[in-house]
Design an enzyme around this catalytic site. Sequence first.
Site, short mmCIF file in Angstrom:
data_model
loop_
_atom_site.label_atom_id
_atom_site.label_comp_id
_atom_site.label_asym_id
_atom_site.label_seq_id
_atom_site.Cartn_x
_atom_site.Cartn_y
_atom_site.Cartn_z
N ASP A 29 -3.43 38.96 -16.58
CA ASP A 29 -3.20 40.37 -16.26
C ASP A 29 -3.85 41.23 -17.34
O ASP A 29 -3.69 40.98 -18.54
CB ASP A 29 -1.69 40.64 -16.18
CG ASP A 29 -1.37 41.97 -15.51
OD1 ASP A 29 -0.71 41.96 -14.47
OD2 ASP A 29 -1.78 43.02 -16.06
N ASN A 85 6.13 41.26 -6.72
CA ASN A 85 6.45 42.55 -6.12
C ASN A 85 5.87 42.49 -4.72
O ASN A 85 4.64 42.44 -4.56
CB ASN A 85 5.84 43.69 -6.94
CG ASN A 85 6.51 43.83 -8.29
OD1 ASN A 85 7.73 43.68 -8.42
ND2 ASN A 85 5.73 44.13 -9.32
N GLN A 92 4.82 47.13 -5.83
CA GLN A 92 3.53 46.44 -5.75
C GLN A 92 2.41 47.47 -5.76
O GLN A 92 2.36 48.35 -4.90
CB GLN A 92 3.46 45.60 -4.47
CG GLN A 92 2.16 44.80 -4.34
CD GLN A 92 2.09 43.99 -3.05
OE1 GLN A 92 3.02 44.02 -2.23
NE2 GLN A 92 1.01 43.28 -2.86
N HIS A 98 0.09 38.53 -5.19
CA HIS A 98 -0.10 37.95 -6.51
C HIS A 98 1.25 37.57 -7.09
O HIS A 98 2.22 38.32 -6.97
CB HIS A 98 -0.84 38.89 -7.46
CG HIS A 98 -0.29 40.28 -7.50
ND1 HIS A 98 -0.52 41.20 -6.49
CD2 HIS A 98 0.48 40.91 -8.41
CE1 HIS A 98 0.08 42.33 -6.78
NE2 HIS A 98 0.71 42.18 -7.95
N HIS A 100 3.28 36.83 -10.48
CA HIS A 100 3.25 37.03 -11.93
C HIS A 100 3.91 35.83 -12.61
O HIS A 100 5.01 35.42 -12.22
CB HIS A 100 4.07 38.27 -12.33
CG HIS A 100 3.54 39.57 -11.83
ND1 HIS A 100 2.81 40.43 -12.61
CD2 HIS A 100 3.66 40.19 -10.62
CE1 HIS A 100 2.50 41.53 -11.92
NE2 HIS A 100 3.01 41.41 -10.70
P1 AMP Z 1 1.98 44.69 -9.18
O1 AMP Z 1 2.67 45.90 -9.75
O2 AMP Z 1 2.91 43.54 -8.92
O3 AMP Z 1 1.14 45.03 -7.97
O4 AMP Z 1 1.00 44.15 -10.31
C1 AMP Z 1 -0.36 44.38 -10.32
C2 AMP Z 1 -0.85 43.88 -11.66
O5 AMP Z 1 -2.25 43.78 -11.60
C3 AMP Z 1 -0.51 44.80 -12.83
O6 AMP Z 1 0.30 44.07 -13.76
C4 AMP Z 1 -1.87 45.16 -13.40
O7 AMP Z 1 -1.87 45.19 -14.81
C5 AMP Z 1 -2.75 44.05 -12.87
N1 AMP Z 1 -4.16 44.38 -12.74
C6 AMP Z 1 -4.66 45.47 -12.11
N2 AMP Z 1 -6.01 45.43 -12.17
C7 AMP Z 1 -6.34 44.29 -12.82
C8 AMP Z 1 -7.58 43.68 -13.20
N3 AMP Z 1 -8.76 44.27 -12.93
N4 AMP Z 1 -7.54 42.51 -13.86
C9 AMP Z 1 -6.36 41.93 -14.15
N5 AMP Z 1 -5.16 42.45 -13.82
C10 AMP Z 1 -5.16 43.60 -13.17
#
Ligand code: AMP
Length: 137
Positions: A29, A85, A92, A98, A100
């Site tokens: 992340d 999420n 989300q 995805h 975590h």
């Molecule tokens: P969510 O809130 O469960 O949708 O989590 C999305 C996650 O994606 C967040 O923790 C972000 O920090 C992560 N994220 C967004 N863009 C990128 C990226 N380009 N590379 C890696 N992680 C990312």
Amino acid sequence: MSCIFCRIVAGEVPAEVVAREPEVVAFLDVQPLADGHVLVVPRAHVAQLEDLEPAAADALFRAVVHLAGPVREALGAAGTTIGVNNGEATGQTVPHVHVHIVPRWPGDGAGSIHTIFPRRTKRTLPDVGAAIRARLE
Ligand code: AMP
Ligand code: ZN
């Protein structure tokens, strides 16, 4: 292709990839909640868990199981919080499934998943159980 995770899967956007499998990619992340915060994504673009094809769901959970130990050990962590999420209403932000995996240590200041919820329940367990079972029939 506008989905950031599809673009990472395709190699169009750089990411710190830790595993590439036929159906799944895992990468760090970019805004880690803790060192070693990994995201595990299906290669196929699917917004919510329940929309995954069975084979993709199998591969995703297998990858999470496979990664959990090595992630924990690599960071010298005591455990991992693993969560999804699932849907915009849950927070989300990227509409591509995805999982975590976040390493945890005693006294790291984070709570369990129970700490997310204010426990505002209204219905009895038998009522809720019957409603869910009826949907599964
Ligand atoms: P969510 O809130 O469960 O949708 O989590 C999305 C996650 O994606 C967040 O923790 C972000 O920090 C992560 N994220 C967004 N863009 C990128 C990226 N380009 N590379 C890696 N992680 C990312
Ligand atoms: Zn996508």
